[in-house]
Write a protein that holds these residues in place. Sequence first.
Motif, PDB file in Angstrom:
ATOM      1  N   ASN A 117      -7.021   2.044  -4.960  1.00 46.34           N
ATOM      2  CA  ASN A 117      -7.795   2.778  -3.948  1.00 46.34           C
ATOM      3  C   ASN A 117      -9.149   3.224  -4.481  1.00 46.34           C
ATOM      4  N   SER A 125      -3.546   4.322  -7.061  1.00 51.31           N
ATOM      5  CA  SER A 125      -4.746   5.138  -7.260  1.00 51.31           C
ATOM      6  C   SER A 125      -5.878   4.273  -7.826  1.00 51.31           C
ATOM      7  N   SER A 127     -11.427   0.204  -4.328  1.00 50.71           N
ATOM      8  CA  SER A 127     -11.887  -0.204  -2.998  1.00 50.71           C
ATOM      9  C   SER A 127     -12.958   0.740  -2.483  1.00 50.71           C
ATOM     10  N   CYS A 128     -12.966   1.964  -2.960  1.00 53.24           N
ATOM     11  CA  CYS A 128     -14.007   2.917  -2.546  1.00 53.24           C
ATOM     12  C   CYS A 128     -15.338   2.603  -3.191  1.00 53.24           C
ATOM     13  N   ASN A 155       0.808  -1.220   0.000  1.00 56.09           N
ATOM     14  CA  ASN A 155       0.000   0.000   0.000  1.00 56.09           C
ATOM     15  C   ASN A 155       0.841   1.269   0.000  1.00 56.09           C
TER      16      ASN A 155
END
Length: 86
Positions: free
Chosen positions: A80, A77, A83-84, A42
């Motif tokens: 992430n 990016s 995952s949102c 990460n």
Amino acid sequence: METALMNLLLADELNEWDPFEIGGGSYDTEIADAIQAVYTLNDEKELAERLQSIYEFSFEEVIPFENCLIVAKKLLSIKNDSSCSL
């Protein structure tokens, strides 16, 4: 975003990168290893180091760390953002 779609986006980004300018589609093994690294790391710098290592192992040439860091940021990016939306 489902895993398969995220993997395609990651693979597209890595194919576009083409760090040794040998043409997209020439990095299948490295792309698979890089995608695995995205799932386990990460931190941008750690991922950049891993990318540098993956490609150096295969091509016996070092990619400048700064180039790897740019790609690592893009890959994280994508990770992430996916995952949102799950």
